[in-house]
Design an enzyme around this catalytic site. Sequence first.
Site, PDB file in Angstrom:
ATOM      1  CB  SER A  98      -0.917  -0.002   1.224  1.00 10.30           C
ATOM      2  OG  SER A  98      -1.961   0.919   1.024  1.00 10.30           O
ATOM      3  CD  GLU A  99      -1.200   3.883  -3.024  1.00  6.83           C
ATOM      4  OE1 GLU A  99      -1.135   2.644  -2.940  1.00  6.83           O
ATOM      5  OE2 GLU A  99      -2.189   4.492  -3.503  1.00  6.83           O
ATOM      6  CG  ASN A 100      -0.702   3.983   3.434  1.00  6.82           C
ATOM      7  OD1 ASN A 100      -0.802   2.993   2.704  1.00  6.82           O
ATOM      8  ND2 ASN A 100      -1.107   3.979   4.680  1.00  6.82           N
ATOM      9  CB  SER A 146       5.967   3.943  -0.503  1.00  5.49           C
ATOM     10  OG  SER A 146       4.842   3.302  -1.048  1.00  5.49           O
TER      11      SER A 146
END
Lengths: 218, 232
Positions: free
Chosen positions: A46-48, A88
């Site tokens: 998840s890019e966070n 990320s």
Amino acid sequence: MALDKTGIAKRIAQELRDGWYVNLGIGIPTLVANYIPEGIEVEFQSENGVLGMGPFPFDGEEDADLINAGKQTITVLKGAAFFDSAMSFSMIRGQHVQLTVLGAMEVSQNGDIANWKIPGKMVKGMGGAMDLVASAENIIVAMMHSNREGESKILKKCTLPLTGVGCVKKVVTELAVLEIRDNKFYLIERAPGVSVEEIISKTEGDLVVPDFVPEMVL
Amino acid sequence: MNKVVNNVEEALVGIEDGMTLMLGGFGLCGIPENSIAQLVKLGVKDLTCISNNAGVDDFGLGLLLHGHQIKKMISSYVGENAEFERQMLSGELIVDLIPQGSLAERCRAGGAGIPAFFTPAGYGTEVAEGKEVREFNGKPHILEMALSADFAIVKAWKGDTEGNLIFKATARNFNPMMAMAGKITIAEVEELVPAGELDPNDIHTPGIFVQRIFKGEKFEKRIEQRTVRIKN
């Protein structure tokens, strides 16, 4: 019959391959995690800032410091890792993530995608979508074939502001699986009970239809 | 070097109208909520805020929007905030939307002494308008400039008196890069300990990037999308 959102997610899950790192967008793509085929191990990014995302927490066990890119509370699995946003997107831009699944408002036959803005009406921002589509080797778009007015969203040319150009290779809708090659859509599979004629009538872009179009097996 | 200030009032000394601020956080996760409350109290105006999101209507940066304290937002995603959308569509608020990865890297570059870099993200879209395009390995990329700020305000889980920071889970997000890119970086932490108590192996942001550190008085840590499973 046309698929529901769950059906689209199930069909996309069949595209997962053992050992892949996968980024799932908000909406239908998130549901893909529920239908990982037996015997296959994938890890969700998840890019966070998390790798190894697990299911939603049990009621009462949610942690405000642990969310996914949709801002939903999540858990992590054994072997998970946390990192900052620059790292990320190094994973994403550097093509260390093997598959990106995201939603779209429009796709076109040259692989363009639009999913972040409707001029004058809706501007939520692109979030990580532009970084994801610009770099991912393997992008699957999960979307509905037409909008509420019945107009096709599978187009010759996108009308909305673009998120990325020439990047989409596969589209799964409630009606069909389409591949994009040589500036055309290719009809690969149809949803159970959906006719080729219906798909043709709801596809504005150039569509190549083989003599035999198998039904999806879900 | 002792970086500790007594409270949020001391921490935010020097922030004035018209300044550019970076604020860490993703959604409401890992935002410097004590400092945002103090910015509301100070009433500073015409701010340019660099932050991935703009909070929600009644929390996070939404509080500053409500008081019309922000002139310009530089963000990647601003949904979930009706007042933001209203101010943007009416032209009261200038909004620069940029891809999330480019935003993160622009902050990192600002702190790392790299004035600009090429990225494929946004090529062929509105984001590329007016930007230099160059091809590398047969693929077009656009030139993105580094970002910096008068003040960067970050939130960490643990910090020590030297300004070393440790973040928790996904509350790390943009905080480490923004800490690097502030002329003055302010860190609000949940736990503040004497130097020597944090294992140097565990530090995420070394104290060299932090000028002021304080223990936040209260952390509400609001959850934006509470999603749970029911136990059988």
